[in-house]
Design an enzyme around this catalytic site. Structure first.
Site, PDB file in Angstrom:
ATOM      1  N   GLN A  31       9.645   1.955  -6.821  1.00  0.00           N
ATOM      2  CA  GLN A  31       8.364   1.348  -6.469  1.00  0.00           C
ATOM      3  C   GLN A  31       7.574   0.984  -7.715  1.00  0.00           C
ATOM      4  O   GLN A  31       7.288   1.846  -8.549  1.00  0.00           O
ATOM      5  CB  GLN A  31       7.537   2.305  -5.604  1.00  0.00           C
ATOM      6  CG  GLN A  31       6.241   1.694  -5.082  1.00  0.00           C
ATOM      7  CD  GLN A  31       5.464   2.663  -4.228  1.00  0.00           C
ATOM      8  OE1 GLN A  31       4.880   3.613  -4.721  1.00  0.00           O
ATOM      9  NE2 GLN A  31       5.448   2.428  -2.921  1.00  0.00           N
ATOM     10  N   GLY A  32       7.212  -0.282  -7.848  1.00  0.00           N
ATOM     11  CA  GLY A  32       6.421  -0.757  -8.977  1.00  0.00           C
ATOM     12  C   GLY A  32       5.049  -1.211  -8.517  1.00  0.00           C
ATOM     13  O   GLY A  32       4.772  -2.418  -8.474  1.00  0.00           O
TER      14      GLY A  32
ATOM     15  N   SER B 261       1.714   1.122  -9.082  1.00  0.00           N
ATOM     16  CA  SER B 261       0.644   1.632  -9.937  1.00  0.00           C
ATOM     17  C   SER B 261       0.727   1.057 -11.357  1.00  0.00           C
ATOM     18  O   SER B 261       1.815   0.767 -11.858  1.00  0.00           O
ATOM     19  CB  SER B 261       0.708   3.155 -10.014  1.00  0.00           C
ATOM     20  OG  SER B 261       0.547   3.725  -8.732  1.00  0.00           O
TER      21      SER B 261
ATOM     22  N   SER C 206       8.840   5.408  -9.307  1.00  0.00           N
ATOM     23  CA  SER C 206       9.731   6.445  -8.781  1.00  0.00           C
ATOM     24  C   SER C 206      11.197   6.044  -8.890  1.00  0.00           C
ATOM     25  O   SER C 206      11.605   4.993  -8.403  1.00  0.00           O
ATOM     26  CB  SER C 206       9.394   6.737  -7.316  1.00  0.00           C
ATOM     27  OG  SER C 206       8.029   7.035  -7.163  1.00  0.00           O
TER      28      SER C 206
ATOM     29  N   GLU D 116       4.435   4.603   4.111  1.00  0.00           N
ATOM     30  CA  GLU D 116       4.394   5.689   3.130  1.00  0.00           C
ATOM     31  C   GLU D 116       3.489   6.822   3.604  1.00  0.00           C
ATOM     32  O   GLU D 116       3.817   8.005   3.462  1.00  0.00           O
ATOM     33  CB  GLU D 116       3.899   5.146   1.792  1.00  0.00           C
ATOM     34  CG  GLU D 116       3.916   6.173   0.680  1.00  0.00           C
ATOM     35  CD  GLU D 116       3.516   5.589  -0.658  1.00  0.00           C
ATOM     36  OE1 GLU D 116       4.050   6.048  -1.680  1.00  0.00           O
ATOM     37  OE2 GLU D 116       2.680   4.662  -0.688  1.00  0.00           O
TER      38      GLU D 116
END
Length: 387
Positions: free
Chosen positions: A128-129, A131, A163, A249
């Site tokens: 996951q990109g 933040s 992550s 999520e």
């Protein structure tokens, strides 16, 4: 609302329980927690077993490669696998719980065909990109930009807390495709892309957490080219697509952990009886309150799942209520574990001690508690937005 299980659902539970009893003893030994290539191999091996047995993607629709099972059957699956001590989704939790469901809900037919089968079969891992270092909790303030160049976007920027980036094949990436201006507020101008992690210009630097693990990384993007065809949703409509991702999520990704926490609670009571701390009425009171807390969270999960079943399968804003309370309940659980352990609460090799350190991140990860409170205040209670 009837939260009991039907006869058909209990038959599904019995079949699953029998399968778990047969397959779990044959699994290889777990690798070192920080051996992420080894973890990927182990976790994806388990995913392949689920896929071959027909248990992969239970909660995904049939047209996305899933089994079309009811959300309640998915809950039973999580309940039984957690109670049996089966492996968690592990290295591909982003693909299975975030990116995959988002593509299933928002992707085109060709995007579903390309990306969903490899997620379900354990062949491809996602990270996951979202933040960014300068955005903090304000995800909409992201600065990573994507400039359109024909049929490609040229991407420059950086991400943090990515992550499982070290072992990922793909990244669900948020980029700014239109700069913020007086006419373009920060929530607009964002697009959701699927970026191949082996693209030229992608640099990964692992981050070590307080608990010593390295499941997160910094990611630097230097003129990375991504096909426009990899955009999920329309250009500049990424914030809406992201809300779909975050609803999964916050709404369903932590469900298995509730069951794990209830199991830990039972183990804490057993340990307290062994070491004499059960005689402390204050500790017994805390354990009792936590037992009620996690029982209520499980019922809230069932309610949220029933609601999503009635509204097309995408969890609603009730997921924010769950995420807010679960984050704090988990921290309270492991603070209580420290009381049970006594001096052993300083032993970093103890599972509960590591879980306590990990629990500190839960009020930040997947949207801070303050963000969840704002969502609840505005979208459930109808309170005005702050200025």
């Amino acid at each position: 609302m009837d939260l009991t299980y039907t006869e058909e659902e209990e038959e599904f539970r019995a079949r699953l329980r029998q399968w778990l009893g047969q397959v779990l003893p044959s699994l290889p030994a777990k690798p070192d927690p920080n051996d992420w290539p080894g973890r990927r191999t182990y976790d994806m091996g388990w995913q392949r077993r689920l896929y071959e047995a027909g248990y992969a993607g239970l909660h995904w629709p049939v047209d996305a490669g899933g089994k079309g099972a009811t959300p309640t059957q998915h809950l039973i699956f999580l309940e039984e696998t957690e109670r049996a001590g089966a492996p968690y989704v592990g290295a591909n939790f982003v693909g299975l719980l975030h990116a995959g469901p988002t593509i299933a809900a928002e992707g085109t037919a060709s995007q579903k065909t390309r990306w969903l089968p490899p997620i379900l079969s354990g062949d491809e891992v996602w990270c996951q990109g979202f933040s960014e270092p300068d955005a903090g909790s304000d995800l909409a303030a992201l600065r990573t930009k994507a400039v359109r160049d024909g049929d490609e976007y040229v991407i420059t920027g950086s991400k943090i807390w990515t992550s499982h980036a070290e072992v990922a094949d793909w990244c669900e990436l948020l980029v700014r495709t239109e700069p913020i201006s007086e006419t373009v507020p920060k929530h607009r101008g964002i697009s959701w892309l699927a970026m191949p992690m082996d693209a030229p210009g992608v640099t990964i630097r692992p981050l070590r957490t307080l608990a010593g693990s390295t499941e997160f990384a910094e990611m630097f993007l230097d003129e990375v080219r991504v096909p426009v065809a990899n955009r999920v949703g329309e250009e500049n409509d990424g914030w809406r697509v992201t809300m779909v991702t975050l609803s999964f999520e916050r709404g369903t990704a932590f469900v298995g952990e509730v069951i794990a926490c209830r199991r830990t609670l039972t183990a804490l009571a057993t340990e307290a009886r062994k070491n004499g701390r059960w005689d402390d009425p204050s500790l017994r009171r805390k354990l009792g309150l936590l037992s009620a807390e996690f029982a209520a969270l499980w019922r809230l999960t069932q309610w949220n799942v029933s609601e999503s079943e009635a509204t097309g399968g995408v969890p609603g804003i009730g997921g924010s209520v769950f995420k807010l309370r679960y984050s704090h309940a988990r921290q309270e659980l492991y603070d209580t574990a420290a009381e049970v352990l006594g001096a052993a609460a300083l032993d970093l090799d103890h599972e509960w001690v590591l879980d306590r350190l990990s629990s500190l991140s839960y009020t930040i990860a997947a949207g801070t508690s303050q963000i969840q409170q704002n969502i609840i205040a505005e979208r459930i209670l109808g309170l005005p937005k702050g200025r």
